[in-house]
Design an enzyme around this catalytic site. Structure first.
Site, PDB file in Angstrom:
ATOM      1  N   ARG A  10     -13.663   6.585   9.691  1.00 27.09           N
ATOM      2  CA  ARG A  10     -12.551   6.610   8.739  1.00 27.09           C
ATOM      3  C   ARG A  10     -11.550   7.680   9.170  1.00 27.09           C
ATOM      4  NH1 ARG A  10     -13.156   9.760   4.622  1.00 27.09           N
ATOM      5  NH2 ARG A  10     -15.218   8.986   4.061  1.00 27.09           N
ATOM      6  N   TYR A  49      11.327  -4.899  -1.095  1.00 29.05           N
ATOM      7  CA  TYR A  49      10.208  -5.848  -1.128  1.00 29.05           C
ATOM      8  C   TYR A  49       9.594  -5.863  -2.538  1.00 29.05           C
ATOM      9  CZ  TYR A  49       5.592  -7.688   0.090  1.00 29.05           C
ATOM     10  OH  TYR A  49       4.447  -8.424   0.144  1.00 29.05           O
TER      11      TYR A  49
HETATM   12  C1  LIG Z   1       5.355  -7.517   3.704  1.00 29.69           C
HETATM   13  C2  LIG Z   1       6.195  -6.343   3.401  1.00 29.69           C
HETATM   14  C3  LIG Z   1       5.655  -5.185   2.835  1.00 29.69           C
HETATM   15  C4  LIG Z   1       4.198  -5.108   2.430  1.00 29.69           C
HETATM   16  O1  LIG Z   1       3.355  -5.163   3.526  1.00 29.69           O
HETATM   17  P1  LIG Z   1       1.846  -5.733   3.473  1.00 29.69           P
HETATM   18  O2  LIG Z   1       1.402  -5.577   4.880  1.00 29.69           O
HETATM   19  O3  LIG Z   1       1.903  -7.134   3.002  1.00 29.69           O
HETATM   20  O4  LIG Z   1       1.103  -4.852   2.520  1.00 29.69           O
HETATM   21  C5  LIG Z   1       6.479  -4.111   2.624  1.00 29.69           C
HETATM   22  N1  LIG Z   1       7.794  -4.158   2.938  1.00 29.69           N
HETATM   23  C6  LIG Z   1       8.355  -5.250   3.478  1.00 29.69           C
HETATM   24  C7  LIG Z   1       9.806  -5.245   3.808  1.00 29.69           C
HETATM   25  C8  LIG Z   1       7.579  -6.382   3.720  1.00 29.69           C
HETATM   26  O5  LIG Z   1       8.154  -7.474   4.234  1.00 29.69           O
END
Ligand SMILES: *Cc1c(COP(=O)(O)O)cnc(C)c1O
Length: 378
Positions: A46, A98
């Site tokens: 970890r 997002y």
């Molecule tokens: C997909 C995405 C995230 C989140 O990432 P995950 O790997 O799905 O947890 C954050 N920011 C943006 C712009 C994304 O496209």
């Protein structure tokens, strides 16, 4: 050294034990110690793992950062960065980030006493006006998902630093190849490596890159304390992905431009959101700040019925969430990626029911255009 050379060599030294040219997947939970307190830099997986360490060195170098940390997902990376603030602190969050980032602030961090306000960071003056005495962080994404609005990272960084706030940029949509936020004054870069950095739609991961030693020490401490680490296998996959990042992004960019130009001319499309189009309100800024425009294109079909027709009639493009892989994906932000954003907020942002988003892959552009053309005319 140039970007591609760094991408292929940083962190990718031949294995010291065997000479393996490709960094091995160190699938182990612990490491033998020579004597009490004597080890080779690895104690427990970890805390440190050689495959993850290679990837951390690799992406940090690509972002022009001294330190890098790989996480189990983009959201885990974002959450680790938010551990830099505490209850009573205030964060300015870009209003078009997002959906999962908004949900993290709205449903989780707010319960822990972290205050936040949404800000339209496409006008840097709004960031100035949104500052409070307790604002400790400004968190932006550029270009935004799915409307592709661009934030001036240099202007936002200058304003934030004048107020003593740290600036974070989610660089997922551009990848390290098309945009390096640290060059524009940003303090911390976040990636969902799930997208372009890995690029093959076969791994979920996240990354944090930064220069400040004290903050890096804390992020590393959080990574180990909470344990949302990227696995050795996923670290291997992303490390393999970044080797071709430059060539993939150049093709995504070419295809993105071709698809955006096609859509802009199509009578069934009333609006195209792509920073590479001269009609985009921040086209000049995008040209200055980015090394290309990438493969994300959104467009307005006018209604849910029209959007559905396109989404259900495409044959080559795959209806799916996510983005940034070699294969083209098509999605409906209002009911998919942004379903967690309240209806009123979506309307205000322009995420209408007729909006369709395409992650343009690296297939032949003519085939993608022919598929979109038949779906739009169905
Ligand atoms: C997909 C995405 C995230 C989140 O990432 P995950 O790997 O799905 O947890 C954050 N920011 C943006 C712009 C994304 O496209």
């Amino acid at each position: 050294m140039g970007f591609s050379t760094v991408a292929i060599h940083a962190g990718n030294e031949p294995d010291s034990a065997t000479g393996a040219v490709s960094v091995p997947i160190y699938q182990t939970s612990t490491f033998a110690q020579d004597a009490l307190g004597e080890h080779k830099g690895y104690e427990y997986a970890r805390t440190q793992n050689p495959t993850r360490a290679a990837l951390e060195k690799n992406i940090a170098a690509l972002e022009g950062a001294d330190f890098g940390f790989a996480f189990a997902s983009g959201m885990a990376a974002t959450d680790a960065v938010l551990k830099l603030v505490k209850a009573g602190d205030h964060v300015l969050l870009g209003d078009n980030t997002y959906g999962g980032t908004y949900r993290l602030f709205d449903k989780v961090l707010s319960r822990q006493g972290i205050e936040f306000d949404l800000v339209d960071s496409t006008d840097a003056l709004n960031v100035e006006q949104g500052m409070k005495p307790n604002t400790k962080m400004v968190f932006v994404e550029t270009p935004t998902n799915p409307l592709m609005s661009v934030t001036d990272l240099k202007a936002v960084s200058e304003i934030s630093h004048a107020h003593g706030a740290v600036v974070v940029c989610d660089n997922t949509f551009m990848s390290s190849y098309l945009q390096r936020p640290i060059e524009h004054g940003v303090d911390i870069v976040v990636h969902s490596t799930t997208k372009y950095m890995n690029g093959h739609s076969d791994s979920v991961g996240g990354f944090v890159a930064l220069n400040d030693e004290k903050n890096a020490e804390w992020i590393g401490f959080v990574q180990n304390s909470i344990g949302a680490i990227l696995s050795p296998f996923d670290s291997f996959l992303v490390l393999r992905g970044t080797k071709t990042l430059a060539v993939r992004m150049e093709r995504h960019d070419l295809n993105g431009r071709a698809v955006a130009n096609f859509l802009a001319e199509h009578p069934a499309v009333s609006e195209v959101y792509y920073p590479g189009l001269t009609s985009h309100p921040q086209h000049e800024l995008a040209k200055r700040q980015q090394d290309g425009f990438g493969g994300m294109v959104s467009f307005e079909t006018g209604s849910l019925e029209n959007a559905k027709k396109v989404l259900e009639n495409v044959k080559l493009l795959t209806l799916a969430e996510s983005l940034g892989g070699v294969e083209s994906l098509i999605s409906h932000p209002a009911t998919m990626t942004h379903a967690a954003v309240p209806f009123e907020t979506r309307q205000k942002l322009g995420i209408t029911d007729g909006l369709v988003r395409v992650s343009v892959g690296i297939e032949d552009a003519e085939d993608l255009i022919a598929d979109l053309d038949q779906a739009l005319s169905a």
